[in-house]
Structure formats: structure tokens, C-alpha cells
Design an enzyme around this catalytic site. Structure first.
Site, mmCIF file in Angstrom:
data_model
loop_
_atom_site.group_PDB
_atom_site.id
_atom_site.type_symbol
_atom_site.label_atom_id
_atom_site.label_comp_id
_atom_site.label_asym_id
_atom_site.label_seq_id
_atom_site.Cartn_x
_atom_site.Cartn_y
_atom_site.Cartn_z
ATOM 1 N N LYS A 1 36.875 -25.264 7.773
ATOM 2 C CA LYS A 1 37.695 -25.759 8.889
ATOM 3 C C LYS A 1 38.458 -24.585 9.479
ATOM 4 O O LYS A 1 39.618 -24.326 9.148
ATOM 5 C CB LYS A 1 38.654 -26.858 8.406
ATOM 6 N N ALA B 1 31.851 -33.314 17.428
ATOM 7 C CA ALA B 1 32.256 -32.693 16.170
ATOM 8 C C ALA B 1 33.681 -33.062 15.826
ATOM 9 O O ALA B 1 34.497 -33.346 16.702
ATOM 10 C CB ALA B 1 32.119 -31.176 16.259
ATOM 11 N N SER B 2 33.955 -33.042 14.519
ATOM 12 C CA SER B 2 35.275 -33.373 13.996
ATOM 13 C C SER B 2 35.680 -34.754 14.505
ATOM 14 O O SER B 2 35.034 -35.737 14.172
ATOM 15 C CB SER B 2 36.281 -32.286 14.377
ATOM 16 N N GLY B 3 36.715 -34.867 15.328
ATOM 17 C CA GLY B 3 37.073 -36.177 15.862
ATOM 18 C C GLY B 3 35.956 -36.797 16.665
ATOM 19 O O GLY B 3 35.802 -38.022 16.710
#
Length: 570
Positions: free
Chosen positions: A184, A371-373
Site C-alpha cells: 500500500k 482499484a482499492s475503493g
């Protein structure tokens, strides 16, 4: 009121009425009829003139009617696919300038061009200087022509990441972040002066995957082998005669000479061509609803500003509820083109997806980024479809703030705080975190990360341990995500439509209509809400806008599930 004043008021009202009538008349002319023969008589060829953006979704407001806006990726793909079946369309001409998009959107349009080639109709691409992305798109056509004096910058892919730590140190600004996940690395732009080992590992893997797709696509389209393409790339860039000799282009032609090679005579622009083929108010075809998630994920309503688009949770939830409650909508397609953002906003949308699934199928379609959220909102859908070059995954979370105490000292500014509560100043922009405060942030992030992994496991029908193996904030291309079980199939919106049709049990031979929800705001509502754009912000460079977007993201204080802001592979 004087007679003159009354006359002016009446004239003004009449002008507004006439203007509204004119707008309505134009809309009817554009949308009316419902078939191409009503708008385009005789034969023609589809002309795609591409430069700059290929937007996701419709214009964000009624102002899109008046403003010049390039065709959306959906309109372009729909136009190409329709033209491949339309007997009145005799060919296709693609002219490509510098594009401001990423790989997934280019792959989606290129796949449509490859489908057009299979129709047997001639298709030409014309290039006047092009880099890797533009050339890759052009290889979707049967023939490629380059201007005689042009240059093809077919020289390989590179990813550049800008780090701001040195500048912040000079200013006396301390970037403080805590995250969960080995990879991250979004805060690294503010906390590091270069790649960490995991950051470099991830970027190398990302470029490797995209380059493999790039080389394989060119090889197949141009009748070369993979090794030959890689060797050619090492020789680039090419002047136009060199490109022809290497087999990268077929002919050296000026624009008028290429146009003369394409049969049909009449030039058809994609947007009006597509509109003419869509049904009107009495369309009785089965409906599939598209709900767009485009931009940084935030609470509130979706907006567009000089910094870019934000995907507002309230707007997206409104669209999902409208699709869920509309009995004529058979399935929902959640079209995601977002690098993530607020963890809380992402979770709110995830919840609404779960409620919608109880009523009808929900299929997620991923664009350039999910991606991610962006992955969070999609992971609970019944099925997920991504392009091979989609940037997805990044299951991780971080929180942080900027402490300006050092900068204040340089400027002679002092600040004192009176607080009640052990963590009352946790997000103070002046005082840096104590170790106890850092521990609190880590605790909050870990809890959100475990929620993220658990819901991903549930949605993807995996165990938490299996998701953990592809999590840790690691970014994947769509092709890698398919291998890791994060997505179900590769393809664009057309592939998602096929999956949605199957899930809704719509017969294969039956046509469907796509409707966008929520509906756009009315003209006057938008007029009252619209604020003048800050021209100074538009004039800022990419790095300055990136820093402003960091400030926007950190304003929410809660856990952030987001990609690095500078993640461009060109």
C-alpha cells in the site's frame, strides 16, 4: 411597472420559451426517428477522430448539451459495433492524435475495431505522430497509414512516479501516514524520496504485464512474432519511412489520400450515428441500467471540477436504488473507473450493491481503474468483468495527515491548542502524532482492512486467506486479477452486457436498451448549482493538481482506500 419594463419582461420570457422550444426541437431532431436511415441516407463510412479524452459515461450536467465534448468510450464502441452490422456503412477511418486515457479504455475500443475487421469491411487508421498508446489502438484496424513526415514513438512503456518528500522537507511540512498492506504505497509520494523495495517490485510487475499485452497485441495484428515486436521496440522511435520498412505501417499517405481509400463517400460521426439508432420514448426492449462510478470516491454528490471528477456516494446510491426499484430494469451494470478514495463512501456503495442484488443481477464492469475503493464497490457484484489492462486490486488502506508546525515556525507563526479528550487533536494540522495517537490510527486501519478482506472473500467466494494472498495493497492488471480470482472475465462494457443478459435470462437473440441512472439534472437546476471554474487551478501543472487532490482526500480524515495519484504507464 412601466409599459417599457413590462414589455422587456415579456420579451425575456418569450425568449426563454423560444430557446427551450428550440432546444427541444433540436433534441427531437437528434433523437427522433430511431433508425439510421432517418438520419443518414445512402452509403457512408464511420469516421473516428480521436484526441485527448474518451470520457466514461454521459456529460455530468445539462451543460454537456452546449459544451464541446468528445464522444464517450461507450458511444465509440457502440458506433463501431453497429457499423460492422450496418450494410450502409462501407468502411471505417480512424484518425488518432495524442490520447489522454489509460490502457483499458484503449483496449476496449481496439477490441471493437478488431470485431469490425471480422465483418470484412475495410478499416484504415491514419497517424500524424503517435506514441505507444496511439499506435496500439491503430493496430485494431486492417490497414495503417502514416503521414510521410510523421514519427512513431513505438519505443516501449515507462511508468513515472513523482515524489514530494524533498520539497515537503524544505517547507517544514511533515507527512504522517499509517497503512495496512506491504504494497500500500500511495502515501510514498509524500513520505519517500524514491521507490521502496515493495513499491519498485509492484511497479515492475505492472509494467511487465502491460508490456506483454502491448507486444502480443501488436504481433498478432501485424502478423509478427512476439520477439520481433520486442526487437522493433528497442529500435524505436521510427521516422515514417522506417516504420513502413519495419512493417509497423502499410503506407505513407496524407489525410486526403487515406480518405480516398475508404469506400462509402459520406462521413458519419460516431455520436449522431449512435443516437440515431437508439430507440425513443416508446422503446419496449428489455432494459439494463448503467450506474457510473467515475472519479475519486467521496461522500455526497458526484461532481466535476478542474481537479477532475469525483464519484459521490449519494449520487451512485441514488442510481442503484432507482435501478433496483424500476420493474422494467432487468439487470444493473456498475461501470467503475475509479482509483478509490474514502473508505466510508466505498462501504456505503458496497451496501447498496448488496441490496440491489436481492432484487436483480448486478454486474461490475471495470474501466481504466477499479482499484482499492474502486475494487471495494465492485467486489460484491454477482460478476466482475475487467479489461486485461485495467488497474485493479489494491486491497489495502491508509490514513494520514500533514503537520505544518515546521512551516509555521519558518513563517513565524505559532499555535496553541486547548483540548479535552485524549485524542481530540488526532487530526490537527499543527501537532504531529504521538506514539499513542499512531497506535490509535493503526488500530482503526487494521479494523477496516480486516473488513475489506472479509467482504472481498465473501463477494469473490474465497477464503480470507486466499484473498490475503492477493491483497496487502498489491495492484494488479486485469489479466493478473483474473488469474488471482479477483475478476471473473476479461472484456469491456459489451462483455458485461452479455453477462448481465445471461444473468437476467434475456434470450440471446433479443436486443436490449441501456439506460443511465440516475438521470441527469435538469438545465435550470444545474444552472443554479453551477459555480464558475477556477481558471488558475486549470492552469496548474500535473504535480500541483496532484498535491491539491491529496489535500482533498485527506480532508475526510477517515480510512483511505486509494491508489497512488501518479500511476501512468505510457
Amino acid at each position: 411597472m412601466s409599459r417599457k419594463t413590462a414589455w422587456l419582461v415579456a420579451a425575456g420570457v418569450a425568449a426563454v420559451a423560444l430557446g427551450a422550444a428550440a432546444v427541444g426541437a433540436v433534441a427531437l431532431l437528434v433523437r427522433g426517428g430511431g433508425r439510421s436511415g432517418d438520419v443518414f441516407a445512402g452509403a457512408g463510412y464511420l469516421s473516428l477522430e480521436l484526441e485527448g479524452e474518451m470520457p466514461e459515461g454521459p456529460a455530468p450536467s445539462a451543460f454537456g448539451f452546449f459544451e464541446t465534448r468528445p464522444p464517450s468510450i461507450r458511444a465509440l464502441v457502440e458506433a463501431v459495433d453497429r457499423a460492422s452490422r450496418d450494410r450502409r456503412v462501407r468502411g471505417l477511418l480512424l484518425r488518432v492524435g495524442t490520447l489522454n486515457v489509460s490502457w483499458a479504455r484503449v483496449q476496449e475500443l481496439r477490441d471493437a475495431l478488431l470485431r469490425f475487421r471480422r465483418s470484412g469491411k475495410p478499416s484504415w487508421a491514419h497517424l500524424e505522430d503517435a506514441s505507444n498508446l496511439e499506435y496500439f489502438l491503430a493496430t485494431g484496424c486492417e490497414k495503417i497509414a502514416a503521414s510521410p513526415t510523421s514519427m512513431l514513438d513505438v519505443s516501449g512503456l515507462a511508468a513515472e512516479v513523482t515524489f514530494y518528500r524533498g520539497t515537503l522537507d524544505k517547507l517544514g511540512v511533515e507527512a504522517q501516514f499509517e497503512g495496512v498492506g506491504r504494497y500500500k504505497n500511495a502515501p510514498n509520494q509524500l513520505t519517500e524520496k524514491g521507490f521502496t523495495e515493495p513499491h519498485r517490485e509492484q511497479m515492475n510487475a505492472l509494467v511487465d504485464s502491460l508490456f506483454a499485452q502491448y507486444a502480443a497485441g501488436i504481433a498478432k495484428s501485424r502478423g509478427l512474432d512476439d520477439d520481433s515486436v520486442r526487437a522493433l521496440v528497442d529500435r524505436g522511435p521510427f521516422r515514417a519511412p522506417q516504420a513502413k520498412q519495419a512493417g509497423l505501417v502499410d503506407e505513407l499517405l496524407y489525410r486526403d489520400e487515406v480518405e480516398a481509400r475508404v469506400p462509402g463517400g459520406r462521413r458519419l460521426a460516431p455520436a449522431p450515428y449512435v443516437r440515431s439508432g437508439r430507440g425513443g420514448a416508446f422503446d419496449r426492449r428489455p432494459k439494463l441500467a448503467i450506474v457510473y462510478v467515475v472519479g475519486d470516491l467521496m461522500s455526497g454528490e458526484s461532481q466535476e471540477s478542474p481537479l477532475g471528477r469525483t464519484a459521490g456516494a449519494d449520487t451512485i446510491i441514488q442510481g442503484l436504488r432507482a435501478a433496483r426499484d424500476d420493474g422494467s430494469v432487468r439487470a444493473i451494470i456498475l461501470r467503475v473507473d475509479s482509483p478509490g478514495g474514502s473508505g466510508t463512501a466505498s462501504d456505503a456503495i458496497w451496501r447498496e450493491v448488496q441490496l440491489a442484488r436481492r432484487a436483480k443481477p448486478v454486474v461490475a464492469s471495470m474501466g481504466d481503474y477499479a482499484a482499492s475503493g474502486g475494487f471495494y464497490v465492485a467486489m460484491g457484484a454477482d460478476a466482475i468483468v475487467a479489461e486485461p489492462g485495467t488497474i485493479t486490486g489494491s486491497i489495502g488502506v491508509f490514513s494520514g495527515k500533514l503537520s505544518f508546525r515546521g512551516l509555521y515556525a519558518k513563517l513565524g507563526i505559532s499555535q496553541e491548542t486547548v483540548s479535552r479528550g485524549k485524542n481530540a487533536a488526532l487530526f490537527s494540522s499543527y501537532e504531529p502524532w504521538t506514539e499513542a495517537e499512531r497506535a490509535k490510527i493503526r488500530e482503526m486501519n487494521q479494523a477496516f482492512y480486516e473488513t475489506f478482506v472479509g467482504k472481498a472473500a465473501e463477494g469473490r467466494r474465497r477464503t480470507p486467506a486466499q484473498i490475503e494472498a492477493v491483497a496487502q495493497g498489491r495492484v494488479w492488471t486485469g489479466r493478473e486479477a483474473l488469474d488471482g480470482g479477483l475478476v471473473d472475465a476479461l472484456g469491456g462494457l459489451d462483455a458485461a452486457v452479455r453477462v448481465a443478459r445471461e444473468r437476467a435470462r434475456i434470450p440471446a437473440g433479443e436486443d436490449v436498451q441501456l439506460v443511465v441512472l440516475p438521470e441527469s439534472k435538469g438545465f435550470f437546476e444545474t444552472l443554479m448549482e453551477r459555480q464558475e471554474e477556477d481558471v488558475q487551478v486549470r492552469a496548474l501543472g500535473r504535480e500541483a493538481r496532484s498535491l491539491l487532490r491529496w489535500a482533498q482526500a485527506l480532508a475526510g480524515r477517515g480510512p483511505i482506500a486509494r491508489l497512488p495519484f501518479e500511476l501512468a504507464v505510457r
